[in-house]
Design an enzyme around this catalytic site. Sequence first.
Site, short mmCIF file in Angstrom:
data_model
loop_
_atom_site.label_atom_id
_atom_site.label_comp_id
_atom_site.label_asym_id
_atom_site.label_seq_id
_atom_site.Cartn_x
_atom_site.Cartn_y
_atom_site.Cartn_z
CG ASP A 55 -21.72 -47.10 33.32
OD1 ASP A 55 -21.99 -48.33 33.60
OD2 ASP A 55 -22.61 -46.14 33.45
CG ASP B 148 -25.51 -48.18 28.69
OD1 ASP B 148 -24.98 -48.11 27.86
OD2 ASP B 148 -26.92 -48.30 28.71
CD GLU C 202 -28.51 -45.13 30.31
OE1 GLU C 202 -28.63 -46.30 30.21
OE2 GLU C 202 -27.46 -44.57 31.09
CB SER D 51 -21.64 -52.24 29.96
OG SER D 51 -23.08 -52.24 29.68
N GLY D 52 -23.55 -52.53 32.38
CA GLY D 52 -25.26 -53.17 33.15
C GLY D 52 -26.03 -53.37 31.41
CE LYS E 120 -22.16 -51.82 35.61
NZ LYS E 120 -22.29 -50.14 35.38
#
Length: 410
Positions: free
Chosen positions: A192, A194, A201, A280-281, A325
């Site tokens: 991931d 953040d 973030e 990543s979101g 993901k």
Amino acid sequence: MSASQPPRTADVPTLLVKIFGKDRPGITAGLFDTLAAYSVDVIDIEQVVTRGRIVLCALITSPTTEGTSEGALRATVHSWTESLNLQTEIISGTGDNRPRGSGRSHVTVLGNPLTSESTAAIAASITATGGNIDRIFRLAKYPVTAVEFAVSGVETEPLRTALATAGAQIGIDVAVVSAGLHRRAQRLVVMDVDSTLIQDEVIELFAAHAGCEAEVAEVTARAMRGELDFEQSLHARVELLAGLDASVVDKVRAEVRLTPGARTLVRTLKRLGYQVGVVSGGFTQVTDALKDQLGLDFAAANTLEIVDGTFTGRVVGEIVDRAGKARLLRRFAAEAGVPLAQTVAIGDGANDLDMLNAAGLGVAFNAKPVVREAAHTAVNVPFLDTVLYLLGITREEVEAADCEDGAVDG
């Protein structure tokens, strides 16, 4: 000799020679030079030096050459050790070491510090599962203490469950992985971004430039309360960026702070031939730059739409959410030619859970309690390169490689 035949030392008389004392150059050579006069075979050797004190163990066959005897060997070895102010113990027996039990695992324990109480608790938990500790080895002494236990006699999954509970109760990190040749195979590590690879973030960094930090925080809070799913919250937050000048991307990239140890982790994995990726979101406007900066093999994230130099408040392309993901982990593994069982996933949030559970080893990094409980293992120190210890890589090996290359930690 075929694999089905017993070793020729199976039933022969053997001696375990144990040497203790102050370490100095030449002890190992001196012992075996002394034993050479009796034409014995060496079956096993183990040597450890701790704070300048040596423990050297040699399992050898008893002397059988005409004119030699076990008694003479014992006398000679004792005389040699006394001349060096060393102590010795020689134990008679038969054959090699007893076979290790089925079910073998590597147990990595991280402590900051590692206390005697926590070590006792882990050892007791291993024993309670029916496991036996065959060997203990220190992987790192700073910034955390990391030790590895080689355990046999119990399958990996029940051992992992028991030690996860014990670790949580005493406040230390414990990772359990199965032993075997696969541990040395090429792997894929996917992280991931953040609050994992970076300390920030990214949506909050953009929001600060757009003057909508409070609004973004409120949407995030609603998502945390379960009022919005990830995709809904993503669209709601991105809408708040509408009209922001795209030149802010360069400013946000400059503000991103890598997590301590991130460079070391990636650099070391790449040296070993691992492939490394991020999912990543957040947004490709940042992850693409991280990919170039760190030399990553894979990167995937959401993409902020930009029209005529400004953000439209929309995202384009495939949405990277919780299920996305895990899907990307599988895609990266297929492209890398790495079995899913040989993948490592690292993340901190609930939207990382599917990925962590799909990977061969899922690592919750400074994660929320629900994530720590669901992942295979957890790391709760602020140094991303501690993940290396879970793979059996020592701090000394990392530093030696960095010294050769002139690399700088970060």
